[in-house]
Design a protein around this motif. Structure first.
Motif, short mmCIF file in Angstrom:
data_model
loop_
_atom_site.label_atom_id
_atom_site.label_comp_id
_atom_site.label_asym_id
_atom_site.label_seq_id
_atom_site.Cartn_x
_atom_site.Cartn_y
_atom_site.Cartn_z
N SER A 70 0.83 -1.21 0.00
CA SER A 70 0.00 0.00 0.00
C SER A 70 0.86 1.25 0.00
CB SER A 70 -0.93 0.00 1.21
OG SER A 70 -1.84 -1.05 1.13
N GLY A 71 1.99 1.18 0.71
CA GLY A 71 2.90 2.32 0.74
C GLY A 71 3.50 2.62 -0.62
N ILE A 72 3.97 1.58 -1.32
CA ILE A 72 4.56 1.85 -2.63
C ILE A 72 3.48 2.19 -3.66
CG2 ILE A 72 6.73 0.64 -2.26
CD1 ILE A 72 5.67 -1.71 -3.83
N ALA A 73 2.28 1.62 -3.52
CA ALA A 73 1.19 1.99 -4.42
C ALA A 73 0.74 3.42 -4.16
CB ALA A 73 0.01 1.04 -4.28
N GLY A 74 0.77 3.84 -2.90
CA GLY A 74 0.33 5.18 -2.53
C GLY A 74 1.24 6.28 -3.02
N LEU A 75 2.46 5.93 -3.39
CA LEU A 75 3.38 6.93 -3.93
C LEU A 75 2.99 7.38 -5.33
CD1 LEU A 75 6.79 5.43 -2.75
CD2 LEU A 75 5.57 7.40 -1.78
N ASN A 76 2.14 6.58 -5.98
CA ASN A 76 1.68 6.87 -7.34
C ASN A 76 0.16 6.81 -7.34
OD1 ASN A 76 4.45 6.63 -8.62
ND2 ASN A 76 4.24 4.67 -7.58
#
Length: 160
Positions: A70-76
């Motif tokens: 979710s953290g890496i998806a939330g960056l984009n």
């Protein structure tokens, strides 16, 4: 005068095509890099777990996997990440998209292609998983004893 107007129109169309092509290339690079980050993390974490098969690993590791993806998806803003088992059942999604994807399956023909051919980038609705066309980058997971055990999918809405 007409020649100048037509020339500017052709130039504008050409520039729009170039910008669109660049945008699609940048999005493809983004989903590929995001998939690599997620895959590297999950692969190293899974190798440390000797007690579970891949589906069990995802289930029991949900507490640390979901915040990570979710953290890496939330960056984009428009990235969707999910993990499937070898049959195509979606086991985990990033928290940015809601859990309704957990009731969906990636079609077996797509899973088979990934399991045999390896990492893939393609565009489509992922066999009905999405209602619209998405740019998809899929990376398979292999276990030394079980072979193909699942995949990570990183997807982004696409017009290309």
């Amino acid at each position: 005068m007409l020649i100048i107007a037509v020339s500017f129109l052709l130039l504008a169309v050409l520039l729009c095509q170039m910008v669109n092509g660049y945008s699609i290339d940048m999005k493809a690079d983004l989903v590929e890099r995001t998939a690599d980050i997620a895959t590297n993390y999950i692969t190293s974490d899974y190798k440390e777990e000797d007690n579970y098969d891949f589906s069990q690993y995802v289930y029991f590791s949900r507490g640390r996997l979901e915040p990570f993806i979710s953290g890496i998806a939330g960056l984009n803003d428009d990235i969707i990440i999910f993990i499937t088992d070898a049959s195509g059942a979606i086991l985990l999604t990033d928290s940015n998209v809601g859990q309704d994807y957990l009731s969906r399956n990636v079609p077996q023909d797509i899973i088979a292609k990934i399991s045999y051919d390896g990492e893939q980038t393609f565009s489509g609705d992922l066999g009905g998983v999405f209602n619209s066309k998405h740019l998809v980058h899929a990376v398979p997971f292999y276990d030394s004893s079980d072979g193909f055990v699942g995949a990570v999918f990183v997807c982004s809405p696409s017009k290309g």
